[in-house]
Design an enzyme around this catalytic site. Structure first.
Site, PDB file in Angstrom:
ATOM      1  N   ASN A  10       0.870  -1.175   0.000  1.00 59.52           N
ATOM      2  CA  ASN A  10       0.000   0.000   0.000  1.00 59.52           C
ATOM      3  C   ASN A  10       0.906   1.224   0.000  1.00 59.52           C
ATOM      4  OD1 ASN A  10      -1.790   2.051   0.483  1.00 59.52           O
ATOM      5  ND2 ASN A  10      -2.392   1.374   2.537  1.00 59.52           N
ATOM      6  N   TRP A  11       0.963   1.867  -1.151  1.00 60.69           N
ATOM      7  CA  TRP A  11       1.920   2.977  -1.296  1.00 60.69           C
ATOM      8  C   TRP A  11       1.429   4.271  -0.664  1.00 60.69           C
ATOM      9  CZ3 TRP A  11       3.403   2.265  -7.205  1.00 60.69           C
ATOM     10  CH2 TRP A  11       4.033   1.020  -7.346  1.00 60.69           C
ATOM     11  N   LYS A  12       0.192   4.284  -0.209  1.00 63.87           N
ATOM     12  CA  LYS A  12      -0.389   5.480   0.430  1.00 63.87           C
ATOM     13  C   LYS A  12      -0.131   6.719  -0.447  1.00 63.87           C
ATOM     14  CE  LYS A  12      -0.110   3.125   4.823  1.00 63.87           C
ATOM     15  NZ  LYS A  12       0.002   3.201   6.284  1.00 63.87           N
ATOM     16  N   HIS A  96      -9.659   1.197   5.424  1.00 64.27           N
ATOM     17  CA  HIS A  96      -8.333   1.374   6.029  1.00 64.27           C
ATOM     18  C   HIS A  96      -8.447   2.341   7.210  1.00 64.27           C
ATOM     19  CE1 HIS A  96      -4.129   2.411   6.602  1.00 64.27           C
ATOM     20  NE2 HIS A  96      -3.827   1.350   5.894  1.00 64.27           N
ATOM     21  N   GLU A  98      -6.679   4.689   8.170  1.00 62.98           N
ATOM     22  CA  GLU A  98      -6.416   6.103   7.858  1.00 62.98           C
ATOM     23  C   GLU A  98      -7.651   6.756   7.231  1.00 62.98           C
ATOM     24  OE1 GLU A  98      -2.710   5.414   5.803  1.00 62.98           O
ATOM     25  OE2 GLU A  98      -1.798   4.902   7.725  1.00 62.98           O
ATOM     26  N   GLU A 168      -5.264  -4.879  10.717  1.00 60.72           N
ATOM     27  CA  GLU A 168      -4.244  -3.848  10.922  1.00 60.72           C
ATOM     28  C   GLU A 168      -4.537  -3.105  12.226  1.00 60.72           C
ATOM     29  OE1 GLU A 168      -2.256  -2.563   6.991  1.00 60.72           O
ATOM     30  OE2 GLU A 168      -4.089  -1.410   7.180  1.00 60.72           O
ATOM     31  N   GLY A 174       2.710   2.151  10.932  1.00 57.56           N
ATOM     32  CA  GLY A 174       3.701   3.225  10.832  1.00 57.56           C
ATOM     33  C   GLY A 174       4.434   3.523  12.132  1.00 57.56           C
ATOM     34  N   SER A 213       3.635  -2.107  10.414  1.00 56.18           N
ATOM     35  CA  SER A 213       5.083  -2.183  10.646  1.00 56.18           C
ATOM     36  C   SER A 213       5.686  -3.529  10.262  1.00 56.18           C
ATOM     37  CB  SER A 213       5.423  -1.832  12.105  1.00 56.18           C
ATOM     38  OG  SER A 213       5.046  -0.500  12.383  1.00 56.18           O
ATOM     39  N   GLY A 234       2.939  -1.193   4.266  1.00 57.53           N
ATOM     40  CA  GLY A 234       3.049   0.216   3.914  1.00 57.53           C
ATOM     41  C   GLY A 234       4.481   0.565   3.556  1.00 57.53           C
ATOM     42  N   GLY A 235       5.199   1.177   4.495  1.00 60.29           N
ATOM     43  CA  GLY A 235       6.544   1.700   4.239  1.00 60.29           C
ATOM     44  C   GLY A 235       7.484   0.729   3.549  1.00 60.29           C
TER      45      GLY A 235
END
Ligand code: 13P
Length: 254
Positions: A10-12, A96, A98, A168, A174, A213, A234-235
């Site tokens: 997920n590149w956000k 999600h 966010e 999640e 994150g 994470s 994510g990251g």
């Protein structure tokens, strides 16, 4: 039942168009290499989706959107509908955290988004997870069950069979601190029991991912959890080499 591992990046709201195209091509090469053992997908930012879909056409890389509108069309400034995504995407993330927190998306909106995606043949990756406060108060499991209850209220077993659930925990996203494998297995077991109570044997085939994470350092033990079938990353999905290491951890895990 054997469930095929699935890793989704997920590149956000990261990447330039050039970065995104290069990363998509690199990730598509990984997807082709690991096929048919592992499924690999990415969720780029909306403006890059069409270019990426055209670039990776014919590869095994699955393309997903990070969100969609609950409505089919109309005066909804800034929103993107399921019918706009369907020609380019195989799946979409729904709910999600966010979206739930930053955009105050209610359970009811999440339910409508699941419906909109299904109506247009998009696979759904339904994201659920508790806050740190809910966990501290002993409400982690009831929070997640409530999110499932609401989002899947009118989903048939046939439709449920095509869906993926991503657990999640909000506090792990994150933060650099992933949930422990015991916590992840406990919640994934709860999710599978909930799915079984509603959809019987179909639940055995539904993939449950963990997100929050995920890194090269913790990915291997993730696959020790019996009910976990992959990761929503994510990251660590923004670097091709790191993401490759995550995908490789999935090979032979089942
Ligand atoms: P991180 O892997 O950066 O914690 O993000 C997880 C996530 O939100 C994926 O959807």
């Amino acid at each position: 039942m054997t469930r095929q591992p699935l890793l989704i990046g997920n590149w956000k709201m990261h990447t330039s168009l050039d970065d995104a195209l290069a990363l998509a091509q690199g990730t598509a090469a990984i997807a082709d290499e690991v096929r048919p053992s592992v499924d690999v997908g990415v969720c780029p930012p909306f403006p890059w989706i069409v270019s990426i879909a055209q670039k990776v056409r014919g590869t095994s890389l699955l393309i997903g959107a990070q969100d969609l509108s609950a409505d089919s069309d109309g005066s909804f400034t800034g929103d993107v509908s399921a019918s706009m995504l369907a020609p380019w995407c195989q799946f979409v993330l729904v709910g999600h955290s966010e979206r739930r927190t930053v955009h105050q998306e209610s359970d009811e909106v999440v339910t409508r988004k699941v419906r909109a995606a299904r109506e247009h043949g998009l696979g759904v990756v339904l994201c659920v997870g508790e806050t740190a406060a809910a966990r501290a108060a002993g409400r982690a499991e009831s929070t997640v069950s409530g999110q499932l209850e609401s989002a899947l209220i009118d989903v048939s077993s046939d439709d449920a069979a095509t869906m993926t659930i991503a657990y999640e925990p909000v506090w792990a996203i994150g933060s650099g601190t992933a949930a422990t494998v015991e916590e992840i297995q406990a919640m994934s077991g709860t999710i599978r029991r909930w799915l079984t109570s509603r959809h019987g044997l179909v639940a055995d085939g539904i993939r449950i991912l963990y997100g929050g994470s995920v890194s090269q350092h913790n990915v291997r033990e993730l696959f020790d959890a019996a009910d976990v079938d992959g990761a929503l990353v994510g990251g660590a999905s923004l670097d091709r080499g790191t993401f490759r290491a995550l995908v490789e951890a999935a090979i032979g895990s089942r």
